[in-house]
Design a protein around this motif. Structure first.
Motif, short mmCIF file in Angstrom:
data_model
loop_
_atom_site.label_atom_id
_atom_site.label_comp_id
_atom_site.label_asym_id
_atom_site.label_seq_id
_atom_site.Cartn_x
_atom_site.Cartn_y
_atom_site.Cartn_z
N PHE A 160 -50.19 -33.37 -19.51
CA PHE A 160 -51.45 -33.53 -20.22
C PHE A 160 -52.00 -34.93 -19.99
CE2 PHE A 160 -49.34 -30.30 -23.01
CZ PHE A 160 -50.22 -29.27 -22.72
N ASP A 161 -53.30 -35.08 -20.23
CA ASP A 161 -53.93 -36.40 -20.13
C ASP A 161 -53.73 -37.15 -21.45
OD1 ASP A 161 -54.76 -35.98 -17.56
OD2 ASP A 161 -56.76 -35.27 -18.12
N VAL A 162 -52.49 -37.55 -21.67
CA VAL A 162 -52.15 -38.36 -22.83
C VAL A 162 -51.42 -39.60 -22.33
CG1 VAL A 162 -52.01 -36.39 -24.39
CG2 VAL A 162 -49.97 -37.10 -23.15
N GLU A 163 -51.29 -40.58 -23.21
CA GLU A 163 -50.66 -41.83 -22.81
C GLU A 163 -49.30 -41.58 -22.18
OE1 GLU A 163 -49.06 -46.03 -24.80
OE2 GLU A 163 -50.29 -44.63 -25.96
N LYS A 164 -49.05 -42.23 -21.04
CA LYS A 164 -47.81 -42.02 -20.30
C LYS A 164 -46.98 -43.29 -20.31
CE LYS A 164 -50.04 -38.63 -17.27
NZ LYS A 164 -49.52 -37.48 -18.01
N LYS A 165 -45.64 -43.10 -20.36
CA LYS A 165 -44.71 -44.21 -20.23
C LYS A 165 -43.80 -43.90 -19.05
CE LYS A 165 -44.75 -45.42 -25.13
NZ LYS A 165 -43.95 -45.63 -26.36
N VAL A 166 -43.80 -44.80 -18.07
CA VAL A 166 -43.05 -44.56 -16.84
C VAL A 166 -42.28 -45.82 -16.46
CG1 VAL A 166 -44.72 -42.86 -16.02
CG2 VAL A 166 -44.97 -45.25 -15.34
N TYR A 167 -41.31 -45.60 -15.55
CA TYR A 167 -40.62 -46.73 -14.94
C TYR A 167 -41.41 -47.22 -13.74
CZ TYR A 167 -36.63 -45.65 -17.92
OH TYR A 167 -35.82 -45.45 -19.00
N TYR A 361 -57.84 -44.01 -16.03
CA TYR A 361 -58.44 -43.39 -17.21
C TYR A 361 -57.40 -42.97 -18.24
CZ TYR A 361 -62.23 -43.11 -13.80
OH TYR A 361 -63.17 -43.40 -12.85
N VAL A 362 -56.21 -42.57 -17.77
CA VAL A 362 -55.11 -42.22 -18.67
C VAL A 362 -54.23 -43.46 -18.81
CG1 VAL A 362 -53.13 -40.72 -19.07
CG2 VAL A 362 -55.18 -39.81 -17.97
N LYS A 363 -54.07 -43.94 -20.01
CA LYS A 363 -53.28 -45.15 -20.25
C LYS A 363 -51.85 -44.93 -19.78
CE LYS A 363 -51.78 -48.37 -23.84
NZ LYS A 363 -51.84 -48.70 -25.29
N THR A 364 -51.33 -45.88 -18.98
CA THR A 364 -49.97 -45.79 -18.47
C THR A 364 -49.26 -47.11 -18.72
OG1 THR A 364 -50.68 -44.26 -16.73
CG2 THR A 364 -48.55 -45.33 -16.45
N SER A 365 -48.12 -47.04 -19.42
CA SER A 365 -47.30 -48.22 -19.68
C SER A 365 -46.10 -48.18 -18.74
CB SER A 365 -46.84 -48.25 -21.13
OG SER A 365 -47.95 -48.30 -22.00
N ILE A 366 -45.85 -49.28 -18.03
CA ILE A 366 -44.82 -49.33 -17.01
C ILE A 366 -43.69 -50.26 -17.48
CG2 ILE A 366 -44.32 -49.89 -14.60
CD1 ILE A 366 -47.31 -49.38 -14.03
N TYR A 367 -42.44 -49.73 -17.43
CA TYR A 367 -41.27 -50.45 -17.92
C TYR A 367 -40.28 -50.67 -16.78
CZ TYR A 367 -42.96 -49.27 -22.60
OH TYR A 367 -43.71 -49.14 -23.73
N ASP A 368 -39.49 -51.74 -16.89
CA ASP A 368 -38.42 -51.95 -15.92
C ASP A 368 -37.17 -51.22 -16.37
OD1 ASP A 368 -37.28 -53.46 -17.94
OD2 ASP A 368 -37.74 -55.38 -17.02
N GLU A 369 -36.05 -51.41 -15.63
CA GLU A 369 -34.82 -50.69 -15.93
C GLU A 369 -34.24 -51.08 -17.28
OE1 GLU A 369 -32.23 -51.36 -12.68
OE2 GLU A 369 -33.36 -50.09 -11.28
N GLU A 370 -34.60 -52.25 -17.78
CA GLU A 370 -34.12 -52.68 -19.09
C GLU A 370 -35.08 -52.25 -20.20
OE1 GLU A 370 -34.00 -54.89 -16.40
OE2 GLU A 370 -31.89 -54.30 -16.22
N ASN A 371 -36.02 -51.35 -19.86
CA ASN A 371 -37.01 -50.85 -20.82
C ASN A 371 -37.89 -51.96 -21.39
OD1 ASN A 371 -36.40 -48.09 -20.65
ND2 ASN A 371 -34.66 -48.34 -22.04
N THR A 372 -38.13 -52.95 -20.59
CA THR A 372 -39.06 -54.01 -20.97
C THR A 372 -40.43 -53.69 -20.38
OG1 THR A 372 -37.29 -55.65 -21.01
CG2 THR A 372 -39.56 -56.48 -20.85
N LEU A 373 -41.45 -53.73 -21.21
CA LEU A 373 -42.80 -53.43 -20.74
C LEU A 373 -43.24 -54.48 -19.73
CD1 LEU A 373 -45.38 -51.70 -21.00
CD2 LEU A 373 -46.13 -53.24 -22.83
N LYS A 374 -43.58 -54.00 -18.53
CA LYS A 374 -43.99 -54.92 -17.48
C LYS A 374 -45.50 -54.93 -17.27
CE LYS A 374 -41.36 -56.83 -15.46
NZ LYS A 374 -40.71 -58.12 -15.77
#
Length: 718
Positions: A160-167, A361-374
């Motif tokens: 879906f076009d919802v906020e995504k959290k990815v590595y 357009y779809v908000k994407t938060s990118i994290y490293d392997e330590e789950n720190t927001l990059k």
């Protein structure tokens, strides 16, 4: 004593060396003898016997013969060396076998502890934790590996076009499933990572309650599940019961938060929106559903374009877009990185495009392997505060803010062919408001809040009625039309407006320029509505009062606006073929056709005229008649009338008793009604609309007291 022992030892060593030397000499002597013997044989043997087949000697006999020739000491040494060799060989073999057969040391198993948000893995055991990180249950893994045995994640199969959290590698960050009622937990315990079977485990009873291919969260206690037959259903865990809320009959089920808590389902290859009971709320929806609210869905077509549908599978905006975002009562629509906002009834919330800086357009938060927001990628965000929308245009760390007033959009729904946004009026040629003729930037913005139903400060101008005579009867004025889809009069005033700061702007929509500013105008359109209307004119004369308080006339034709009568008068009104204008010497008639002054001036207000005479109303409130060419002279009647109506060859006068008489201009004192009779009137509605007090037609006088049939004798026409 010590010295004697040393000497004895030295003698023994010397003796051994001598013996070894003798043995060596004997071995050398034997070798020489063997060689000499071979030489003698070669010399003594005749040539003819050389090729004779030699006598075959056995190896054993050779060895025995050789052995017999050895001395006793040699034999002892050879035997001793052989024994020593075999002893060393046996010892070496034993050591080699021991090395080769040595078992590696078995290290004790390493302790493996993995701490997660709601469980801890300890050496093949899952220890389940409550919110306070206290143990509430255990499970012994069949596959004792922390990567094979763990509390399950919710599935990430939905797109879906919802906020995504990815590595960083763009793989999705998974969400751990919840422990329900501190009793039920979903567990992955598979021999291979590739297997994703999910086991529902009752930690109190320590038994399995079911196996699924995947689970998806609706709420902590309600889940979409896919069974081992690849069919979807919904289960709910409450009060220590596992309930099937929707049977496992669907090809696909998904949930994303919405006002109706509706599901998205696939049934026989068709997509539907359905409620919690399994009742379809929609018809089959065309395209892939990317999100929804209580009444609308956004779909993505095979072409990659987005459209907005209602639950009846109707494209409510009749357009396709690069991206769409749904809100409760409006949608964000994006094409070529330009953002527009519309209500679902197609009414706009903005006209000027909002330029975006990127296509995230779809908000994407990118994290490293330590789950720190990059990094966070996002092109826009919207905050709502009552009727105001704050639109943040984002570009990495940079941003800018644009305000959109929903109240303006709601007001625009009531405006025909016109919108107002953030201090600008937008004029359209069609009611759908898609064909923009032009815009006007207001000097005084309208204050539009919730519940406001009309524009106040910057709005279409209305006609001002200057006329006060006995002929022009204005109708309901209303908003002045847009002339030739180009020229528009706009009232642009502050809150505290008066005659000294009142402004009406004549504006050219095509050239985006102001053509003049006035206090008041009268186009004589009298539309009777505040809605925008359109009129095509080729020679429209408009009476206007400029901002200095002077009056004149301008002309509008198809493509331009020009002056017609100079702004030289302190008042002006239209009266049939003339304008009644007030100059420095009084009132006079000014020709509409060419703007020339067609009469002398008179002190009193002209109420009407015919070819030779005018009637005026003096300060005493009585009517008098003057000749047009001698308005400074004596009036035709000495005594004033309450009302006078001019005809070509006679005039009618009503006295103070509301009695009607008819008189000629040559003999204004003699009533020419038969018998000199005065006709009593019961109404004082002498001119204008409605039933008049009297009306003269030819030789007949119609009176509003049903007394008709009175005749007059008309003067002989010259």
């Amino acid at each position: 004593m010590f010295e004697e022992n040393n000497e004895s030892t030295e003698l023994e060593k010397t003796k051994e060396l001598e013996e070894l030397s003798d043995l060596n000499n004997q071995i050398v002597e034997v070798n020489e003898n063997v060689e000499n013997t071979h030489e003698e044989i070669k010399e003594e043997k005749p040539a003819e016997e050389f090729f004779t087949k030699p006598t075959k000697v056995k190896l054993k006999d050779k060895i025995m013969a050789w052995w017999k020739k050895r001395t006793k000491k040699q034999k002892i040494l050879i035997i001793s060396g052989a024994v020593l060799f075999f002893i060393l060989l046996i010892v070496g073999i034993i050591l080699l076998v021991r090395v080769l057969t040595k078992k590696p040391e078995v290290e004790p198993p390493k302790e493996v502890i993995v701490q997660e948000e709601n469980y801890r893995y300890e050496n093949g055991v899952l220890i389940f934790l409550n919110k306070n990180k206290e143990e509430i249950g255990r499970y012994t893994c069949e596959n004792q590996n922390e990567e094979l045995c763990f509390v399950s994640y919710y599935s990430t199969e939905d797109d879906f076009d919802v906020e995504k959290k990815v590595y960083v590698d763009n793989s999705p960050i998974k969400t751990r499933s919840a422990i329900i009622e501190e009793t039920y937990v979903f567990i992955n315990d598979n021999p291979r990572k590739e297997e994703e079977k999910v086991k529902l485990y009752d930690m109190k009873e320590q038994v399995d309650k079911g196996t699924y291919a995947l689970i998806k969260k609706v709420s902590d206690a309600k889940l979409i599940a896919k069974n081992e037959n690849n069919l979807y259903g919904v289960i709910e865990i409450a009060n220590n019961e596992i309930l099937t809320k929707l049977e496992f009959t669907y090809d696909y089920l998904a949930f994303t938060p919405n006002e109706k808590n509706a599901y998205i389902s696939t049934q026989s290859g068709r997509n539907f929106v359905m409620d919690e009971t399994g009742k379809n709320l929609s018809k089959a929806i065309t395209g892939t559903i990317k999100n929804l609210n209580g009444n609308y869905v956004k779909v993505k077509l095979d072409s990659g374009k987005y459209e907005v549908y209602n639950y009846n599978n109707q494209n409510v905006l009749n357009e396709s877009f690069d991206y769409v975002e749904l809100y409760s009562d409006y949608a964000v629509l994006i094409n070529d990185t330009k953002m527009y906002l519309k209500f679902y009834d197609k009414n706009k919330l903005n006209e000027a495009a909002i330029e975006l800086s990127n296509k995230d357009y779809v908000k994407t938060s990118i994290y490293d392997e330590e789950n720190t927001l990059k990094e966070t990628k996002e092109s826009f965000s919207i905050e709502e505060n009552n009727e105001m929308l704050t639109i943040n245009i984002l570009n990495n760390t940079d941003s800018k803010t644009i305000m959109v007033n929903k109240a303006e959009g709601n007001l625009n729904k009531t405006l025909r062919n016109m919108n107002y946004f953030d201090g600008k009026l937008y004029i359209y040629s069609n009611t759908e408001k898609t064909n923009l003729l032009g815009s006007y930037t207001c000097s005084n913005k309208n204050n539009v809040g919730s519940g406001v139903t009309s524009l106040k400060n910057c709005v279409l101008a209305t006609d001002t009625i200057f006329e006060d005579n006995d002929y022009e009867v204005p109708g309901s004025v209303g908003a002045i039309p847009v002339f030739n889809e180009r020229f528009i009069f706009i009232s642009d005033n502050p809150d505290l407006v008066n005659e000294t700061n009142k402004t009406i702007v004549l504006y050219d929509l095509k050239k985006n320029t102001s053509l003049g500013k006035y206090r008041n105008v009268n186009t004589y359109s009298y539309t009777g509505t505040n809605d925008i209307t359109f009129s095509t004119v080729t020679d429209l004369q408009v009476v206007a009062e400029n901002q200095s308080g002077n009056f004149g006339v301008i002309k509008l034709n198809l493509s331009e606006v020009a002056g017609h009568i100079g702004f030289n008068y302190s008042s002006m009104e239209r009266l049939r073929d003339y304008y009644v204008a007030k100059g420095p010497h009084g009132y006079l008639l000014v020709s509409k056709s060419n703007g020339s002054e067609s009469s002398s001036a008179i002190q009193y207000k002209i109420r009407n005229y015919n070819k030779d005479y005018v009637k005026v109303k003096r300060d005493d409130g009585k009517y008098y008649i003057y000749k047009i060419q001698d308005m400074q002279g004596k009036s035709l009647n000495e005594n004033g009338y309450d009302y006078i109506e001019l005809y070509d060859n006679f005039f009618a006068g009503v006295n103070s008793n509301n009695q009607l008489g008819v008189f000629t201009y040559d003999n204004p004192k003699t009533n020419i009604i038969s018998g000199g009779e005065l006709i009593p009137l019961t109404s004082k509605n002498y001119y204008g609309n409605g039933t008049l007090a009297f009306k003269i037609n030819g030789t007949s006088i119609l009176v509003n007291n049903n007394n008709s049939g009175k005749y007059i004798v008309l003067p002989t026409e010259e």
